[in-house]
Design a protein around this motif. Structure first.
Motif, PDB file in Angstrom:
ATOM      1  N   UNK A 335       0.854  -1.185   0.000  1.00  0.00           N
ATOM      2  CA  UNK A 335       0.000   0.000   0.000  1.00  0.00           C
ATOM      3  C   UNK A 335       0.891   1.237   0.000  1.00  0.00           C
ATOM      4  N   UNK A 336       0.440   2.262  -0.690  1.00  0.00           N
ATOM      5  CA  UNK A 336       1.149   3.547  -0.708  1.00  0.00           C
ATOM      6  C   UNK A 336       0.163   4.644  -0.323  1.00  0.00           C
ATOM      7  N   UNK A 337       0.481   5.376   0.712  1.00  0.00           N
ATOM      8  CA  UNK A 337      -0.363   6.475   1.168  1.00  0.00           C
ATOM      9  C   UNK A 337       0.472   7.759   1.216  1.00  0.00           C
ATOM     10  N   UNK A 338      -0.201   8.863   1.464  1.00  0.00           N
ATOM     11  CA  UNK A 338       0.508  10.140   1.461  1.00  0.00           C
ATOM     12  C   UNK A 338      -0.146  11.114   2.426  1.00  0.00           C
ATOM     13  N   UNK A 339       0.689  11.895   3.076  1.00  0.00           N
ATOM     14  CA  UNK A 339       0.232  13.035   3.875  1.00  0.00           C
ATOM     15  C   UNK A 339       0.926  14.263   3.301  1.00  0.00           C
ATOM     16  N   UNK A 340       0.156  15.278   2.981  1.00  0.00           N
ATOM     17  CA  UNK A 340       0.757  16.495   2.452  1.00  0.00           C
ATOM     18  C   UNK A 340       0.108  17.714   3.094  1.00  0.00           C
ATOM     19  N   UNK A 341       0.866  18.807   3.107  1.00  0.00           N
ATOM     20  CA  UNK A 341       0.332  19.994   3.735  1.00  0.00           C
ATOM     21  C   UNK A 341       1.184  21.210   3.461  1.00  0.00           C
ATOM     22  N   UNK A 342       0.838  22.338   4.059  1.00  0.00           N
ATOM     23  CA  UNK A 342       1.568  23.594   3.854  1.00  0.00           C
ATOM     24  C   UNK A 342       2.886  23.584   4.631  1.00  0.00           C
ATOM     25  N   UNK A 343       3.514  24.743   4.711  1.00  0.00           N
ATOM     26  CA  UNK A 343       4.790  24.879   5.424  1.00  0.00           C
ATOM     27  C   UNK A 343       4.777  24.096   6.727  1.00  0.00           C
ATOM     28  N   UNK A 344       5.805  23.261   6.893  1.00  0.00           N
ATOM     29  CA  UNK A 344       5.825  22.333   8.022  1.00  0.00           C
ATOM     30  C   UNK A 344       6.034  23.022   9.359  1.00  0.00           C
ATOM     31  N   UNK A 345       6.999  23.953   9.412  1.00  0.00           N
ATOM     32  CA  UNK A 345       7.406  24.499  10.693  1.00  0.00           C
ATOM     33  C   UNK A 345       6.416  25.446  11.331  1.00  0.00           C
ATOM     34  N   UNK A 346       5.708  26.209  10.520  1.00  0.00           N
ATOM     35  CA  UNK A 346       4.813  27.213  11.072  1.00  0.00           C
ATOM     36  C   UNK A 346       3.345  26.864  10.847  1.00  0.00           C
ATOM     37  N   UNK A 347       2.960  26.656   9.598  1.00  0.00           N
ATOM     38  CA  UNK A 347       1.529  26.510   9.318  1.00  0.00           C
ATOM     39  C   UNK A 347       1.025  25.110   9.674  1.00  0.00           C
ATOM     40  N   UNK A 348       1.671  24.065   9.158  1.00  0.00           N
ATOM     41  CA  UNK A 348       1.213  22.706   9.448  1.00  0.00           C
ATOM     42  C   UNK A 348       1.319  22.390  10.935  1.00  0.00           C
ATOM     43  N   UNK A 349       2.378  22.855  11.570  1.00  0.00           N
ATOM     44  CA  UNK A 349       2.527  22.629  13.012  1.00  0.00           C
ATOM     45  C   UNK A 349       1.383  23.287  13.780  1.00  0.00           C
ATOM     46  N   UNK A 350       1.016  24.494  13.392  1.00  0.00           N
ATOM     47  CA  UNK A 350      -0.081  25.194  14.067  1.00  0.00           C
ATOM     48  C   UNK A 350      -1.402  24.456  13.880  1.00  0.00           C
ATOM     49  N   UNK A 351      -1.674  24.047  12.644  1.00  0.00           N
ATOM     50  CA  UNK A 351      -2.906  23.311  12.370  1.00  0.00           C
ATOM     51  C   UNK A 351      -2.952  22.021  13.188  1.00  0.00           C
ATOM     52  N   UNK A 352      -1.861  21.268  13.170  1.00  0.00           N
ATOM     53  CA  UNK A 352      -1.827  19.979  13.871  1.00  0.00           C
ATOM     54  C   UNK A 352      -2.034  20.164  15.361  1.00  0.00           C
ATOM     55  N   UNK A 353      -1.371  21.140  15.942  1.00  0.00           N
ATOM     56  CA  UNK A 353      -1.475  21.335  17.389  1.00  0.00           C
ATOM     57  C   UNK A 353      -2.879  21.761  17.811  1.00  0.00           C
ATOM     58  N   UNK A 354      -3.444  22.738  17.092  1.00  0.00           N
ATOM     59  CA  UNK A 354      -4.781  23.218  17.450  1.00  0.00           C
ATOM     60  C   UNK A 354      -5.821  22.111  17.271  1.00  0.00           C
ATOM     61  N   UNK A 355      -5.729  21.360  16.187  1.00  0.00           N
ATOM     62  CA  UNK A 355      -6.705  20.298  15.970  1.00  0.00           C
ATOM     63  C   UNK A 355      -6.524  19.144  16.953  1.00  0.00           C
ATOM     64  N   UNK A 356      -5.298  18.914  17.400  1.00  0.00           N
ATOM     65  CA  UNK A 356      -5.091  17.925  18.462  1.00  0.00           C
ATOM     66  C   UNK A 356      -5.803  18.373  19.734  1.00  0.00           C
TER      67      UNK A 356
END
Length: 404
Positions: A335-356
């Motif tokens: 199986x091959x899957x993918x996770x993609x998103x915006x800038x890792x250090x600022x934008x994706x980190x913010x999204x991930x933390x708030x949604x957690x």
């Protein structure tokens, strides 16, 4: 005022969950919280309250924790600034989330506070930014999408940059310098824990050195961040507590050109040499731009660099179809899957933390039954966190799923 107020070193806020992901930009290096520290918007809505506290003043941390349901700690290096906040949250019955990418801190917090957090019924969840939600939740997503039993996964991280190139704040650099400089204590911590090895199913996953990935047509090097240690802790928890089949995991970073690999190898050689000595570590911290060939700086990325950056993490998994014996047979499903998103250090980190944090508040019935210190995968494996991330720009998808 001395160290009474440290807006760039320790700042905790009860944000009452009335902000959007775009209003919270945390440095992926864990070096600051931008709600009032100059990295994000200069002002906040009047609806959002602010609490100023100081890690050298336990009473101020207690006062903060008593007024919050969940504390988001964006301030690192965590080995210097993290534990007083964790302690205050545990003692005052407040849950806690951070974006730490430092294995020693994450594992030490487990051994020191897991039992007490469980007694208090609070959740202490580390590594909830780019380190290591894409990797940890990506492995779980791959497992859930496979038509059988997933036994091994390799991930390949590609960082996409715009015409102005890439730059990372030196907070991440400082964490790396101090972490690699203190590897002996991490080894001691793990030896003293006396944990049994996590069992594995099927062939043992071999770690690649520097190599060429045919599937992605790119060179790859081992990823030296916290993802592997976090995923391994998640798999241990799921195996020991939920009786799930543990998944082997290895992580890599892609490099388009062999010249980039050579350049990185040379930088790695300098880093590994200087980090062994106190004076070397001081030089590394003082001159991050020089020793990282311009990738790290005290100023961090420009807004244009942030806006044009993105990431892709591709997962290649293998396993067995239902009913196929796993002791002697070769894996017959890929199986091959993918996770993609915006800038890792600022934008994706913010999204991930708030949604957690939102998931922690809204999906309480699907969290582990008792509190404790958890990895994101252990805490959120049965929640809607992946759905929330998908809705906000961190996208999980299946690229292929076939029997071979």
């Amino acid at each position: 005022m001395g160290k009474k107020f440290l807006p760039r070193a320790q700042h905790q806020l009860d944000i009452n969950w009335r902000i959007k992901d775009s209003d919270l930009k945390a440095d992926g290096s864990s070096s600051s919280m931008s709600l009032n520290c100059g990295l994000g918007r200069p002002t906040l809505s009047s609806e959002v309250g602010m609490i100023v506290c100081d890690i050298t003043n336990p009473a101020s941390l207690d006062e903060m924790a008593k007024q919050a349901t969940v504390v988001l700690n964006c301030v690192g290096p965590y080995r210097f600034y993290g534990e007083p906040v964790v302690k205050a949250c545990v003692e005052n019955g407040t849950s806690y989330i951070d974006i730490c990418g430092e294995p020693q801190f994450l594992e030490l917090m487990y051994w020191k506070y897991h039992e007490k957090a469980a007694e208090k019924g609070v959740y202490i969840i580390g590594s909830s930014g780019f380190d290591s939600i894409p990797a940890d939740l990506g492995v779980l997503y791959t497992r859930n999408k496979m038509n059988g039993t997933l036994t091994a996964v390799e991930s390949f991280l590609t960082l996409h940059v715009g015409p102005e190139g890439m730059c990372i704040h030196d907070g991440t650099w400082k964490s790396a310098v101090n972490g690699f400089g203190d590897r002996s204590n991490l080894k001691i911590l793990r030896n003293e824990s006396n944990l049994k090895p996590v069992p594995f199913v099927g062939p043992k996953l071999k770690r690649r050195p520097i190599s060429y990935c045919r599937e992605l047509s790119t060179y790859t090097i081992p990823f030296l961040g916290s993802d592997v240690s976090v995923v391994k802790r998640t798999q241990r928890y799921l195996h020991e507590n939920l009786e799930e089949t543990p998944v082997q995991y290895a992580a890599y970073v892609t490099m388009e050109r062999i010249t980039s690999v050579i350049k990185l190898m040379f930088a790695g050689f300098l880093f590994s040499f200087f980090v062994k000595f106190s004076i070397g570590r001081q030089l590394l911290i003082k001159f991050p731009w020089l020793f990282s060939f311009g990738y790290f700086s005290k100023q961090g990325p420009t807004q244009k660099q942030i806006d044009s950056a993105s990431f892709t993490m591709t997962f290649f998994g293998q396993g067995y179809s239902q009913g196929l014996p796993t002791d002697k047979s070769k894996p017959n499903i890929r199986i091959c899957t993918q996770v993609k998103g915006p800038d890792a250090g600022y934008i994706a980190t913010s999204i991930a933390m708030v949604q957690a944090a939102v998931t922690l508040l809204n999906d309480a019935s699907n969290l582990p039954k008792t509190g404790g210190v958890f990895t994101p995968g252990a805490a959120f494996s049965r929640t809607r966190l992946i759905d929330r991330l998908n809705q906000r720009g961190i996208e999980f998808s299946v690229l292929s799923n076939s029997e071979v």
